[in-house]
Design a protein around this motif. Structure first.
Motif, PDB file in Angstrom:
ATOM      1  N   MET A  15      34.365  43.341   6.531  1.00 10.39           N
ATOM      2  CA  MET A  15      34.210  42.766   5.288  1.00 10.39           C
ATOM      3  C   MET A  15      34.995  42.915   4.371  1.00 10.39           C
ATOM      4  O   MET A  15      35.161  44.336   3.986  1.00 10.39           O
ATOM      5  N   SER A  16      35.236  42.051   3.471  1.00 10.18           N
ATOM      6  CA  SER A  16      36.360  42.191   2.261  1.00 10.18           C
ATOM      7  C   SER A  16      35.079  42.663   1.168  1.00 10.18           C
ATOM      8  O   SER A  16      33.987  42.512   1.164  1.00 10.18           O
ATOM      9  N   THR A  17      35.793  43.216   0.206  1.00 10.59           N
ATOM     10  CA  THR A  17      34.858  43.696  -1.155  1.00 10.59           C
ATOM     11  C   THR A  17      34.563  42.509  -1.677  1.00 10.59           C
ATOM     12  O   THR A  17      33.260  42.587  -2.344  1.00 10.59           O
ATOM     13  N   GLU A  18      35.139  41.437  -1.578  1.00  8.60           N
ATOM     14  CA  GLU A  18      34.693  40.022  -2.477  1.00  8.60           C
ATOM     15  C   GLU A  18      33.469  39.616  -1.451  1.00  8.60           C
ATOM     16  O   GLU A  18      32.595  39.022  -2.247  1.00  8.60           O
ATOM     17  N   GLU A  19      33.227  39.767  -0.353  1.00  6.68           N
ATOM     18  CA  GLU A  19      32.121  39.217   0.617  1.00  6.68           C
ATOM     19  C   GLU A  19      31.076  40.106   0.192  1.00  6.68           C
ATOM     20  O   GLU A  19      29.865  39.670  -0.068  1.00  6.68           O
ATOM     21  N   ILE A  20      31.475  41.417   0.055  1.00  3.45           N
ATOM     22  CA  ILE A  20      30.064  42.206  -0.082  1.00  3.45           C
ATOM     23  C   ILE A  20      29.616  42.075  -1.734  1.00  3.45           C
ATOM     24  O   ILE A  20      28.445  42.082  -1.903  1.00  3.45           O
ATOM     25  N   ASP A  21      30.524  41.827  -2.608  1.00  2.52           N
ATOM     26  CA  ASP A  21      30.381  41.484  -3.865  1.00  2.52           C
ATOM     27  C   ASP A  21      29.410  40.394  -3.885  1.00  2.52           C
ATOM     28  O   ASP A  21      28.264  40.190  -4.576  1.00  2.52           O
ATOM     29  N   LEU A  22      29.610  39.337  -3.330  1.00  4.96           N
ATOM     30  CA  LEU A  22      28.996  38.247  -3.324  1.00  4.96           C
ATOM     31  C   LEU A  22      27.467  38.381  -2.729  1.00  4.96           C
ATOM     32  O   LEU A  22      26.277  37.806  -3.295  1.00  4.96           O
ATOM     33  N   ILE A  23      27.400  38.872  -1.488  1.00  8.54           N
ATOM     34  CA  ILE A  23      26.132  39.464  -1.192  1.00  8.54           C
ATOM     35  C   ILE A  23      25.250  40.393  -2.093  1.00  8.54           C
ATOM     36  O   ILE A  23      23.941  39.940  -2.392  1.00  8.54           O
ATOM     37  N   LEU A  24      25.631  41.121  -2.579  1.00 11.40           N
ATOM     38  CA  LEU A  24      25.170  41.955  -3.559  1.00 11.40           C
ATOM     39  C   LEU A  24      24.742  41.314  -4.935  1.00 11.40           C
ATOM     40  O   LEU A  24      23.551  41.401  -5.444  1.00 11.40           O
ATOM     41  N   ASP A  25      25.541  40.491  -5.260  1.00  6.78           N
ATOM     42  CA  ASP A  25      25.141  39.591  -6.508  1.00  6.78           C
ATOM     43  C   ASP A  25      24.076  38.519  -6.191  1.00  6.78           C
ATOM     44  O   ASP A  25      23.282  38.197  -7.044  1.00  6.78           O
ATOM     45  N   THR A  26      24.303  38.104  -4.973  1.00  3.77           N
ATOM     46  CA  THR A  26      23.247  37.189  -4.491  1.00  3.77           C
ATOM     47  C   THR A  26      21.872  37.729  -4.469  1.00  3.77           C
ATOM     48  O   THR A  26      20.724  37.188  -4.983  1.00  3.77           O
ATOM     49  N   ALA A  27      21.784  39.060  -3.971  1.00  4.72           N
ATOM     50  CA  ALA A  27      20.537  39.893  -3.569  1.00  4.72           C
ATOM     51  C   ALA A  27      20.050  40.294  -4.946  1.00  4.72           C
ATOM     52  O   ALA A  27      18.686  39.954  -5.103  1.00  4.72           O
ATOM     53  N   ASP A  28      20.826  40.419  -6.201  1.00  2.00           N
ATOM     54  CA  ASP A  28      20.259  40.635  -7.225  1.00  2.00           C
ATOM     55  C   ASP A  28      19.690  39.598  -8.200  1.00  2.00           C
ATOM     56  O   ASP A  28      18.613  39.638  -8.522  1.00  2.00           O
ATOM     57  N   ALA A  29      20.245  38.348  -7.710  1.00  2.00           N
ATOM     58  CA  ALA A  29      19.642  37.088  -8.323  1.00  2.00           C
ATOM     59  C   ALA A  29      18.112  36.559  -7.660  1.00  2.00           C
ATOM     60  O   ALA A  29      17.340  36.274  -8.319  1.00  2.00           O
ATOM     61  N   LEU A  30      18.209  37.213  -6.361  1.00  2.00           N
ATOM     62  CA  LEU A  30      17.007  36.721  -5.584  1.00  2.00           C
ATOM     63  C   LEU A  30      15.743  37.843  -5.692  1.00  2.00           C
ATOM     64  O   LEU A  30      14.903  37.705  -5.422  1.00  2.00           O
ATOM     65  N   LYS A  31      16.220  38.878  -6.153  1.00  2.00           N
ATOM     66  CA  LYS A  31      15.313  40.136  -5.984  1.00  2.00           C
ATOM     67  C   LYS A  31      14.078  39.910  -6.774  1.00  2.00           C
ATOM     68  O   LYS A  31      12.870  40.421  -6.451  1.00  2.00           O
ATOM     69  N   ASP A  32      14.190  39.119  -7.863  1.00  2.00           N
ATOM     70  CA  ASP A  32      13.023  38.801  -8.620  1.00  2.00           C
ATOM     71  C   ASP A  32      11.825  38.238  -8.027  1.00  2.00           C
ATOM     72  O   ASP A  32      10.852  38.217  -8.393  1.00  2.00           O
ATOM     73  N   ILE A  33      12.391  37.557  -6.951  1.00  2.00           N
ATOM     74  CA  ILE A  33      11.148  36.849  -6.115  1.00  2.00           C
ATOM     75  C   ILE A  33      10.128  37.719  -5.547  1.00  2.00           C
ATOM     76  O   ILE A  33       8.969  37.425  -5.386  1.00  2.00           O
ATOM     77  N   VAL A  34      10.762  38.706  -5.208  1.00  2.00           N
ATOM     78  CA  VAL A  34       9.961  39.836  -4.498  1.00  2.00           C
ATOM     79  C   VAL A  34       8.751  40.215  -5.550  1.00  2.00           C
ATOM     80  O   VAL A  34       7.515  40.664  -5.035  1.00  2.00           O
ATOM     81  N   ASN A  35       9.019  40.245  -6.572  1.00  2.44           N
ATOM     82  CA  ASN A  35       7.939  40.861  -7.647  1.00  2.44           C
ATOM     83  C   ASN A  35       7.327  39.701  -8.348  1.00  2.44           C
ATOM     84  O   ASN A  35       6.272  39.913  -9.371  1.00  2.44           O
ATOM     85  N   ARG A  36       7.483  38.470  -7.882  1.00  6.39           N
ATOM     86  CA  ARG A  36       6.636  37.269  -8.577  1.00  6.39           C
ATOM     87  C   ARG A  36       5.054  37.335  -8.052  1.00  6.39           C
ATOM     88  O   ARG A  36       5.063  37.798  -6.980  1.00  6.39           O
ATOM     89  N   PRO A  37       4.308  36.703  -8.847  1.00  5.74           N
ATOM     90  CA  PRO A  37       3.008  36.480  -8.366  1.00  5.74           C
ATOM     91  C   PRO A  37       2.873  35.597  -6.940  1.00  5.74           C
ATOM     92  O   PRO A  37       2.177  35.744  -6.218  1.00  5.74           O
ATOM     93  N   ILE A  38       3.576  34.513  -7.276  1.00  2.00           N
ATOM     94  CA  ILE A  38       3.888  33.650  -6.110  1.00  2.00           C
ATOM     95  C   ILE A  38       5.293  33.753  -5.735  1.00  2.00           C
ATOM     96  O   ILE A  38       6.390  33.317  -6.247  1.00  2.00           O
ATOM     97  N   LYS A  39       5.358  34.022  -4.318  1.00  2.00           N
ATOM     98  CA  LYS A  39       6.619  34.623  -3.863  1.00  2.00           C
ATOM     99  C   LYS A  39       7.337  33.461  -2.956  1.00  2.00           C
ATOM    100  O   LYS A  39       7.286  33.565  -1.513  1.00  2.00           O
ATOM    101  N   LYS A  40       7.948  32.413  -3.466  1.00  2.00           N
ATOM    102  CA  LYS A  40       8.194  31.249  -2.795  1.00  2.00           C
ATOM    103  C   LYS A  40       9.155  30.372  -3.153  1.00  2.00           C
ATOM    104  O   LYS A  40       8.905  30.059  -4.628  1.00  2.00           O
ATOM    105  N   LEU A  41      10.050  30.133  -2.680  1.00  2.00           N
ATOM    106  CA  LEU A  41      11.180  28.983  -3.055  1.00  2.00           C
ATOM    107  C   LEU A  41      11.377  28.257  -1.954  1.00  2.00           C
ATOM    108  O   LEU A  41      11.318  28.599  -0.761  1.00  2.00           O
ATOM    109  N   PRO A  42      11.649  26.787  -2.398  1.00  2.00           N
ATOM    110  CA  PRO A  42      11.955  25.938  -1.342  1.00  2.00           C
ATOM    111  C   PRO A  42      13.074  25.804  -0.615  1.00  2.00           C
ATOM    112  O   PRO A  42      13.483  25.033   0.162  1.00  2.00           O
TER     113      PRO A  42
END
Length: 310
Positions: A15-42
């Motif tokens: 993997m390139s650093t650009e690909e890893i950055d994309l995955i980590l940035d996306t994970a950062d954006a999605l992490k909040d869902i884990v702590n929500r009262p309703i953990k669901k996106l369509p």
């Protein structure tokens, strides 16, 4: 930011650093869902994937399952021991039959190194490597990197000490491949019998003295002692291993005061890691578990959703 250009997630080495950055940035954006009262996106409604594990797993298997549920994908767990594999069906035939049922991805753990790479060549569906032999465990490497980045901000210049059973550890290899791309100073330490020959060629520093690796470390990643993979005794006793290479509060005084203590799990408390350390103030072990769900959500989103992080 463009989406992932690869079909499969097989390892961090490629993997390139650009690909890893994309995955980590996306994970950062999605992490909040884990702590929500309703953990669901369509987001992934109508998508389906299979978890195909030829080895035991709790954290990886269940976090992949939850990651899909949180994004509304349908997941199917194949228990290999009770599947057609037990009747002699080959890996490729198993996967092709599943693909014929309409699945979009296969998440696979296999005792043979390279098995996911082999499977990826035979399927149109995406293949995610959830650990192959003693080769790589890319999602663990990514969640470890996410945890470090969230706490330390960047990787360049950090001293990262990886302690324990390096020889059998796919986690160690994925961490090394990922962290060295960003300029981290990676040390590995353990008994000489558990240090692979030529590991220095990967750009890391190797020592049999745990103290040398821990001195001034920003991050300490303690690996599980994998007794089940050892065909012969590679050290005298578990008690001696704990005495000379186990990580506890006293040894951790050598690391920086604000070090992070990590472990991929499951932990052998009192063997490679002391309970006082595992449950101590510097431990981010449970954060790693939460980040594991976030990283796996990110990978499913990027591979099956085909877009950018929201």
């Amino acid at each position: 930011m463009a989406g992932l250009k690869r079909k499969d997630i097989l390892g961090l080495r490629e993997m390139s650093t650009e690909e890893i950055d994309l995955i980590l940035d996306t994970a950062d954006a999605l992490k909040d869902i884990v702590n929500r009262p309703i953990k669901k996106l369509p987001t992934l409604r109508g998508k389906s994937y299979v978890t195909l594990f030829y080895e035991n797993s709790t954290r990886t298997a269940k976090s992949f399952e939850l990651a899909g549920k949180y994004l509304s994908a349908d997941s199917i767990n194949i228990a290999v021991a009770s599947s057609s594999v037990a009747k002699g069906e080959t890996l490729v035939d198993t996967a092709r039959n599943l693909e014929a049922m309409g699945i979009d991805a296969v998440v696979m753990r296999h005792p043979m190194g390279g098995a996911p790479h082999f499977l990826a060549k035979h399927l149109k569906a995406s293949v995610i490597n959830a650990g192959d032999g003693m080769h790589e465990h890319p999602t663990q490497g990514l969640l470890d990197m996410l945890t470090i980045r969230q706490r330390k901000g960047a990787f360049k210049g950090l001293k990262v000490a990886i302690i324990g059973d390096i020889f059998h550890s796919r986690v160690a290899r994925s961490n090394v491949f990922g962290l060295t791309k960003y300029g981290a100073e990676v040390w590995v330490a353990g008994p000489s019998t558990l240090l692979p020959a030529g590991f220095e060629e990967l750009g890391v520093k190797v020592t049999t003295r745990v103290e040398e690796a821990l001195e001034g470390a920003d991050v300490v990643n303690v690996l599980r002692l994998q007794l089940e993979r050892q065909e012969k005794a590679l050290f005298p006793t578990v008690a001696e291993y704990s005495k000379f290479w186990g990580v506890g509060p006293e040894r951790l005084k050598l690391a920086k005061p604000d070090h992070l203590l990590m472990h991929p799990g499951p932990m052998n408390r009192g063997v490679e890691i002391a309970t006082a350390a595992a449950d101590g103030a510097q431990s981010v072990i449970l954060e790693q578990v939460t980040n594991g769900v976030a990283v796996r959500m990110a990978l499913l989103y990027l591979l099956l959703g085909g877009g950018d992080a929201a």
